[in-house]
Design a protein around this motif. Structure first.
Motif, mmCIF file in Angstrom:
data_model
loop_
_atom_site.group_PDB
_atom_site.id
_atom_site.type_symbol
_atom_site.label_atom_id
_atom_site.label_comp_id
_atom_site.label_asym_id
_atom_site.label_seq_id
_atom_site.Cartn_x
_atom_site.Cartn_y
_atom_site.Cartn_z
ATOM 1 N N HIS A 253 0.839 -1.195 0.000
ATOM 2 C CA HIS A 253 0.000 0.000 0.000
ATOM 3 C C HIS A 253 0.878 1.252 0.000
ATOM 4 O O HIS A 253 0.662 2.194 -0.781
ATOM 5 N N GLY A 254 1.878 1.270 0.879
ATOM 6 C CA GLY A 254 2.786 2.408 0.960
ATOM 7 C C GLY A 254 3.551 2.614 -0.342
ATOM 8 O O GLY A 254 3.744 3.752 -0.791
ATOM 9 N N PHE A 255 3.970 1.504 -0.952
ATOM 10 C CA PHE A 255 4.706 1.581 -2.222
ATOM 11 C C PHE A 255 3.837 2.199 -3.314
ATOM 12 O O PHE A 255 4.279 3.076 -4.060
ATOM 13 N N VAL A 256 2.580 1.761 -3.392
ATOM 14 C CA VAL A 256 1.668 2.270 -4.415
ATOM 15 C C VAL A 256 1.440 3.768 -4.254
ATOM 16 O O VAL A 256 1.482 4.527 -5.220
ATOM 17 N N LEU A 257 1.235 4.196 -3.023
ATOM 18 C CA LEU A 257 0.998 5.623 -2.764
ATOM 19 C C LEU A 257 2.248 6.453 -2.993
ATOM 20 O O LEU A 257 2.195 7.553 -3.552
ATOM 21 N N LYS A 258 3.395 5.923 -2.586
ATOM 22 C CA LYS A 258 4.659 6.662 -2.702
ATOM 23 C C LYS A 258 5.005 6.961 -4.153
ATOM 24 O O LYS A 258 5.461 8.057 -4.484
ATOM 25 N N PHE A 259 4.774 5.987 -5.019
ATOM 26 C CA PHE A 259 5.155 6.161 -6.414
ATOM 27 C C PHE A 259 3.997 6.602 -7.304
ATOM 28 O O PHE A 259 4.114 6.632 -8.522
ATOM 29 N N GLY A 260 2.872 6.934 -6.674
ATOM 30 C CA GLY A 260 1.768 7.532 -7.416
ATOM 31 C C GLY A 260 1.047 6.621 -8.376
ATOM 32 O O GLY A 260 0.516 7.075 -9.396
ATOM 33 N N PHE A 261 1.010 5.313 -8.055
ATOM 34 C CA PHE A 261 0.328 4.382 -8.953
ATOM 35 C C PHE A 261 -1.185 4.344 -8.716
ATOM 36 O O PHE A 261 -1.927 3.866 -9.560
ATOM 37 N N GLY A 262 -1.619 4.827 -7.554
ATOM 38 C CA GLY A 262 -3.035 4.723 -7.227
ATOM 39 C C GLY A 262 -3.867 5.799 -7.875
ATOM 40 O O GLY A 262 -4.631 6.496 -7.212
ATOM 41 N N SER A 263 -3.725 5.967 -9.169
ATOM 42 C CA SER A 263 -4.418 7.057 -9.865
ATOM 43 C C SER A 263 -5.475 6.571 -10.842
ATOM 44 O O SER A 263 -5.960 7.338 -11.645
ATOM 45 N N ASN A 264 -5.814 5.288 -10.800
ATOM 46 C CA ASN A 264 -6.908 4.811 -11.641
ATOM 47 C C ASN A 264 -7.768 3.845 -10.831
ATOM 48 O O ASN A 264 -7.326 3.276 -9.826
ATOM 49 N N ASP A 265 -8.999 3.651 -11.284
ATOM 50 C CA ASP A 265 -9.961 2.926 -10.457
ATOM 51 C C ASP A 265 -9.620 1.445 -10.288
ATOM 52 O O ASP A 265 -9.974 0.837 -9.281
ATOM 53 N N ARG A 266 -8.892 0.860 -11.228
ATOM 54 C CA ARG A 266 -8.542 -0.564 -11.087
ATOM 55 C C ARG A 266 -7.525 -0.781 -9.973
ATOM 56 O O ARG A 266 -7.636 -1.721 -9.188
ATOM 57 N N VAL A 267 -6.541 0.084 -9.915
ATOM 58 C CA VAL A 267 -5.552 -0.005 -8.837
ATOM 59 C C VAL A 267 -6.209 0.315 -7.504
ATOM 60 O O VAL A 267 -5.964 -0.361 -6.495
ATOM 61 N N GLU A 268 -7.043 1.353 -7.475
ATOM 62 C CA GLU A 268 -7.734 1.729 -6.236
ATOM 63 C C GLU A 268 -8.648 0.601 -5.763
ATOM 64 O O GLU A 268 -8.728 0.319 -4.561
ATOM 65 N N SER A 269 -9.337 -0.040 -6.689
ATOM 66 C CA SER A 269 -10.209 -1.161 -6.343
ATOM 67 C C SER A 269 -9.413 -2.318 -5.754
ATOM 68 O O SER A 269 -9.814 -2.936 -4.761
ATOM 69 N N ALA A 270 -8.243 -2.602 -6.362
ATOM 70 C CA ALA A 270 -7.385 -3.672 -5.848
ATOM 71 C C ALA A 270 -6.869 -3.344 -4.446
ATOM 72 O O ALA A 270 -6.751 -4.227 -3.592
ATOM 73 N N LEU A 271 -6.586 -2.055 -4.216
ATOM 74 C CA LEU A 271 -6.151 -1.627 -2.880
ATOM 75 C C LEU A 271 -7.245 -1.871 -1.843
ATOM 76 O O LEU A 271 -6.982 -2.378 -0.746
ATOM 77 N N LEU A 272 -8.473 -1.510 -2.195
ATOM 78 C CA LEU A 272 -9.597 -1.722 -1.268
ATOM 79 C C LEU A 272 -9.787 -3.208 -0.982
ATOM 80 O O LEU A 272 -9.986 -3.615 0.166
ATOM 81 N N ASP A 273 -9.734 -4.029 -2.020
ATOM 82 C CA ASP A 273 -9.877 -5.482 -1.845
ATOM 83 C C ASP A 273 -8.802 -6.023 -0.911
ATOM 84 O O ASP A 273 -9.086 -6.824 -0.014
ATOM 85 N N MET A 274 -7.550 -5.588 -1.157
ATOM 86 C CA MET A 274 -6.442 -6.067 -0.331
ATOM 87 C C MET A 274 -6.629 -5.684 1.133
ATOM 88 O O MET A 274 -6.444 -6.516 2.031
ATOM 89 N N CYS A 275 -7.014 -4.441 1.356
ATOM 90 C CA CYS A 275 -7.188 -3.974 2.743
ATOM 91 C C CYS A 275 -8.290 -4.760 3.459
ATOM 92 O O CYS A 275 -8.108 -5.183 4.609
#
Length: 348
Positions: A253-275
């Protein structure tokens, strides 16, 4: 014509077609092949076939263009029929090349035409095309689709030249066959690896329930400086979620946010699922209501609804579902419908 095809300029290309007719170039096979190639690039299959039917002279490229356009439009049966006409019923029709074989093998793979694929393989051997790289890759793809381990391995071992597509196909095939222990050996022998190769490996680990291997391999991917895509991130987040590894999920999660990958709904959806799978429902809720996430995306709302459901909070899940419906955000798909019906049954 080639330039028009590359920029999909159908208007200018059509005008040039008129010029071809006006200047009497309709008997020039080179010009007519370029015209078919243009219409094929623009997705005008009917015009490709029309030009082909009107040609007085055809060469192997003419036939290849029609076959490849039919394959591109998922008309696999028609592509096979065209190939049969191309080679002739008595087998002495126009010659074939590596492009012909590669295109028709794709049709055989997708159409489930096993016997036809074997016949094409025999023709490839007869014409000395089996050792061609694109033909070899197409043959591996065909026999992989058939689940023929012996032929796939034999072809792979006989190939003098292999590219990243060849190696990646082998990784995918071993994974789909459940031969996980053989995969890393093949992967380590690859002279060059890219994002697609790593994605095949990571996805295969998840499919075979071997999530523990996915995270170290993702770290190796980063160390080698391989460019990531959203699929890479979705796979590794899915692996963390399936393994229910809270610590690893926080790092990812920290890696995704740090490098700015969480900028589309598919990545954001995967983040929510993981959490939500890793016992981090409060983090998922905080992310869901924040301004940083895409609020009008159905896939995001679906992930959060499923997250509430899997964490034993049916009332929040149903409340969010009805809110999404009232705001015209939710698109009802199989996943959300199954989840909601299951929650309703639980409440009853």
């Amino acid at each position: 014509m080639t330039a028009c095809g590359r920029v999909f300029d159908i208007d200018l290309g059509s005008q040039i077609h008129g010029l071809v007719v006006k200047m009497g170039f309709e008997d020039d096979v080179f010009v007519m092949n370029a015209l078919m190639g243009f219409y094929g690039k623009c997705g005008c299959l009917d015009l490709v076939v029309k030009v082909f039917d009107e040609m007085s002279v055809r060469d192997v490229s003419s036939w290849n263009t029609v076959v490849s356009c039919l394959v591109k439009e998922y008309m696999f049966g028609e592509a096979l029929d065209m190939f049969r006409e191309m080679v002739g019923t008595d087998g002495v029709g126009i010659g074939i090349d590596h492009f012909s074989v590669s295109a028709v093998l794709t049709a055989c793979s997708e159409h489930g035409a096993v016997m036809e694929g074997r016949e094409v393989h025999a023709r490839a051997i007869k014409f000395g095309l089996e050792r061609n790289l694109s033909v070899g890759n197409a043959l591996i793809g065909f026999y992989s689709k058939c689940g023929n381990v012996k032929n796939v391995v034999s072809l792979f071992n006989r190939m003098v030249v292999k590219d990243v597509i060849t190696w990646t196909q082998m990784i995918s095939f071993y994974m789909e066959s459940g031969l996980v222990d053989m995969v890393e050996e093949v992967f380590d022998k690859m002279p060059k690896r890219n994002c697609v190769s790593y994605n095949s490996l990571l996805s295969g680990f998840c499919q075979n329930g071997d999530w523990v291997r996915a995270l170290p391999m993702f770290c190796r991917m980063l160390e080698e400086g391989v460019e990531l895509d959203e699929y890479s991130l979705a796979i590794i987040m899915n692996a963390c979620g399936l393994h229910e590894d809270k610590s690893a999920s926080e790092q990812i999660h920290g890696f995704v946010l740090k490098f700015g990958f969480g900028s589309n709904d598919r990545v954001e959806s995967a983040l929510l699922d993981m959490c939500t799978k890793c016992g981090r429902l409060s983090d998922a809720e905080e992310m869901f209501i924040s301004d940083s996430i895409t609020q009008n995306s159905s896939i995001i709302w679906t992930s959060m609804i499923c997250g509430y459901a899997r964490n034993g909070d049916p009332y929040q899940a149903l409340s969010l579902f009805f809110k999404g419906q009232s705001e015209n955000i939710m698109i009802i798909d199989e996943m959300v419908l199954t989840t909601v019906l299951g929650l309703c049954a639980t409440r009853v």
